[in-house]
Design a protein around this motif. Structure first.
Motif, PDB file in Angstrom:
ATOM      1  N   ALA A   1       0.807  -1.283  -0.168  1.00  0.00           N
ATOM      2  CA  ALA A   1      -0.057   0.080   0.152  1.00  0.00           C
ATOM      3  C   ALA A   1       0.997   1.411   0.003  1.00  0.00           C
ATOM      4  O   ALA A   1       0.534   2.137  -0.655  1.00  0.00           O
ATOM      5  CB  ALA A   1      -0.899   0.006   1.125  1.00  0.00           C
ATOM      6  N   LEU A   2       1.757   1.318   0.745  1.00  0.00           N
ATOM      7  CA  LEU A   2       2.750   2.313   0.558  1.00  0.00           C
ATOM      8  C   LEU A   2       3.478   2.436  -0.879  1.00  0.00           C
ATOM      9  O   LEU A   2       3.560   3.907  -1.170  1.00  0.00           O
ATOM     10  CB  LEU A   2       4.118   2.075   1.734  1.00  0.00           C
ATOM     11  CG  LEU A   2       5.215   3.144   1.746  1.00  0.00           C
ATOM     12  CD1 LEU A   2       4.732   4.334   2.079  1.00  0.00           C
ATOM     13  CD2 LEU A   2       6.384   2.676   2.683  1.00  0.00           C
ATOM     14  N   ALA A   3       4.022   1.629  -1.373  1.00  0.00           N
ATOM     15  CA  ALA A   3       4.419   1.632  -2.642  1.00  0.00           C
ATOM     16  C   ALA A   3       3.443   2.109  -3.618  1.00  0.00           C
ATOM     17  O   ALA A   3       3.725   3.116  -4.482  1.00  0.00           O
ATOM     18  CB  ALA A   3       5.011   0.351  -3.217  1.00  0.00           C
ATOM     19  N   PHE A   4       2.420   1.670  -3.457  1.00  0.00           N
ATOM     20  CA  PHE A   4       1.155   2.024  -4.267  1.00  0.00           C
ATOM     21  C   PHE A   4       0.981   3.699  -4.276  1.00  0.00           C
ATOM     22  O   PHE A   4       0.683   4.541  -5.075  1.00  0.00           O
ATOM     23  CB  PHE A   4      -0.218   1.371  -4.420  1.00  0.00           C
ATOM     24  CG  PHE A   4      -0.121   0.324  -5.152  1.00  0.00           C
ATOM     25  CD1 PHE A   4      -0.110   0.308  -6.418  1.00  0.00           C
ATOM     26  CD2 PHE A   4      -0.021  -1.229  -4.649  1.00  0.00           C
ATOM     27  CE1 PHE A   4      -0.289  -0.986  -7.334  1.00  0.00           C
ATOM     28  CE2 PHE A   4      -0.159  -2.131  -5.282  1.00  0.00           C
ATOM     29  CZ  PHE A   4      -0.231  -2.215  -6.920  1.00  0.00           C
ATOM     30  N   GLY A   5       0.642   4.006  -2.900  1.00  0.00           N
ATOM     31  CA  GLY A   5       0.519   5.457  -2.500  1.00  0.00           C
ATOM     32  C   GLY A   5       1.726   6.381  -2.988  1.00  0.00           C
ATOM     33  O   GLY A   5       1.273   7.296  -3.647  1.00  0.00           O
ATOM     34  N   LEU A   6       2.759   6.086  -2.663  1.00  0.00           N
ATOM     35  CA  LEU A   6       3.830   6.864  -3.058  1.00  0.00           C
ATOM     36  C   LEU A   6       3.856   7.120  -4.637  1.00  0.00           C
ATOM     37  O   LEU A   6       4.011   8.006  -5.159  1.00  0.00           O
ATOM     38  CB  LEU A   6       5.433   6.207  -2.403  1.00  0.00           C
ATOM     39  CG  LEU A   6       6.533   7.016  -3.014  1.00  0.00           C
ATOM     40  CD1 LEU A   6       6.463   8.421  -2.449  1.00  0.00           C
ATOM     41  CD2 LEU A   6       7.730   6.314  -2.201  1.00  0.00           C
TER      42      LEU A   6
END
Length: 205
Positions: free
Chosen positions: A120-125
């Motif tokens: 989720a962090l990767a997608f958000g960033l």
């Protein structure tokens, strides 16, 4: 204790060590964040073009997702081995007296919440960076003549397409490997009558 039991217990310990190594990878998320801020700082100083910087950050995001997919497979595979070893020592009554996880294996290589958070962090960033690039570099060019088209602007989007294809294939490969492992090493059969498996063991989201 027999030699077989000693070997199984050593394998049991090693499987847990492998699990810890694959899921305790907070540094991966931190390294992606640090890398993103460092690259954006270079953009601010005009050392690196925004198109290249965006592409590098997207690569870091894809790298984090790929590591999470790989770690998910190793976690689930090792958990199967651990459960199979536990079935050699525990009885059906231990499903309620100790824990019920060893009665059934996790379905479909379901990703651990810890790893989902990293994805989720990767997608958000990645989404934030792409939107920034879109409005800074792409949208202003809509009103410009076609002769002003700059191929550099499209690099991040070609990279996104490539990353999606690669990650999709990697995900399917991990699922197939996990299903193959379950098929070939299902473990000792044990009755789970009266046990309800839900979100606590990956059977529901």
């Amino acid at each position: 204790m027999s030699n077989r039991e000693e070997l199984l217990l050593k394998m049991y310990d090693q499987m847990f060590n492998d699990i810890n190594r694959h899921i305790l990878v907070i540094w991966q998320s931190i390294s992606v964040l640090i890398g993103a801020f460092a690259i954006l700082a270079l953009v601010e100083k005009k050392v690196v073009p925004l198109d290249i910087a965006t592409s590098i950050i997207l690569l870091l995001c894809a790298w984090l997702i790929a590591h999470s997919l790989d770690a998910s497979y190793w976690y689930n595979r090792n958990l199967v081995i651990i459960a199979n070893i536990e079935r050699q020592f525990l009885s059906e009554g231990d499903l309620k007296q100790i824990h019920y996880y060893f009665g059934e294996h996790r379905p479909k290589n379901k990703m651990l919440t810890h790893l989902r958070l990293q994805v989720a962090l990767a997608f958000g960033l990645g989404s934030v960076v792409v939107l920034f690039h879109l409005f800074e570099r792409v949208v202003p060019g809509f009103s410009a003549p076609i002769c002003n088209f700059d191929l550099m602007r499209s690099i991040p989007y070609f990279l996104i397409i490539g990353a999606i294809i690669y990650l999709w294939r990697l995900k399917n490969k991990c699922i197939k490997k996990y299903e193959e492992f379950l098929e070939n090493s299902p473990g000792k059969e044990i009755s789970t009558k009266g046990i309800r498996y839900g979100s606590g063991h990956g059977f529901k989201d």
